[in-house]
Design an enzyme around this catalytic site. Structure first.
Site, PDB file in Angstrom:
ATOM      1  CD  GLU A 124      -2.005   4.081   3.233  1.00 61.27           C
ATOM      2  OE1 GLU A 124      -3.194   4.413   3.402  1.00 61.27           O
ATOM      3  OE2 GLU A 124      -1.663   3.177   2.430  1.00 61.27           O
TER       4      GLU A 124
ATOM      5  CB  CYS B 212      -1.780   1.209   6.164  1.00 66.92           C
ATOM      6  SG  CYS B 212      -1.236   0.478   4.605  1.00 66.92           S
TER       7      CYS B 212
ATOM      8  CG  HIS C  56      -1.976  -1.068   1.119  1.00 73.57           C
ATOM      9  ND1 HIS C  56      -2.980  -1.187   2.047  1.00 73.57           N
ATOM     10  CD2 HIS C  56      -2.191  -2.045   0.201  1.00 73.57           C
ATOM     11  CE1 HIS C  56      -3.773  -2.188   1.704  1.00 73.57           C
ATOM     12  NE2 HIS C  56      -3.307  -2.741   0.589  1.00 73.57           N
TER      13      HIS C  56
END
Length: 149
Positions: free
Chosen positions: A81, A110, A79
């Protein structure tokens, strides 16, 4: 003459630009980590370095018909993040006390990384259906805000 953007608008627009690098077939997400109004790290969702991109291999989540907000481990990609936090680590940049701007509300994985990276604030644009993530962030001391740009 255009109005000068606020720092929130500025960093979120950068996160939106970062998201354009994503090769995910479902959603393009960008993240920017800042402290004292300076960019420390950026990240977008996509596969690990050197791996084939999802627009080449297809999406396992689509093939398995997995709904949004569930079974995050069944994905080739990291992801946005995660990539922003990892990039800071790779380059030896402390993000402790920083703010993360994300184009989407983070998933629970995350959220846990954001908490343990000791970020102080999360600013996001679009919602994402992950109730566990909301609970994790609510239990933390992280300030969470949604903005519009």
């Amino acid at each position: 003459m255009e109005k000068r953007p606020s720092f929130d608008e500025y960093f979120m627009k950068i996160a939106l630009l970062v998201a354009t690098r994503s090769t995910c077939t479902r959603r393009h997400v960008g993240a920017v980590i800042v402290r004292d109004n300076h960019i420390l790290s950026t990240g977008y969702n996509g596969p690990p370095k050197g791996a084939k991109h999802c627009d080449e291999t297809g999406c396992i989540r689509e093939q398995l018909n997995i709904p949004r907000g569930e079974r995050h481990e069944l994905c080739r990609g990291l992801h946005a993040e995660q990539n922003a936090i990892i990039q800071a680590a790779v380059f030896g940049v402390s993000i402790k006390g920083g703010t993360i701007y994300t184009t989407n509300f983070p998933c629970s994985v995350c959220a846990k990384m954001i908490v343990n990276a000791e970020l102080k604030e999360l600013v996001y644009l679009e919602d994402y259906p992950d109730e566990l993530s909301r609970e994790i962030l609510k239990e933390s001391n992280i300030k969470v805000r949604q903005i519009r740009v």
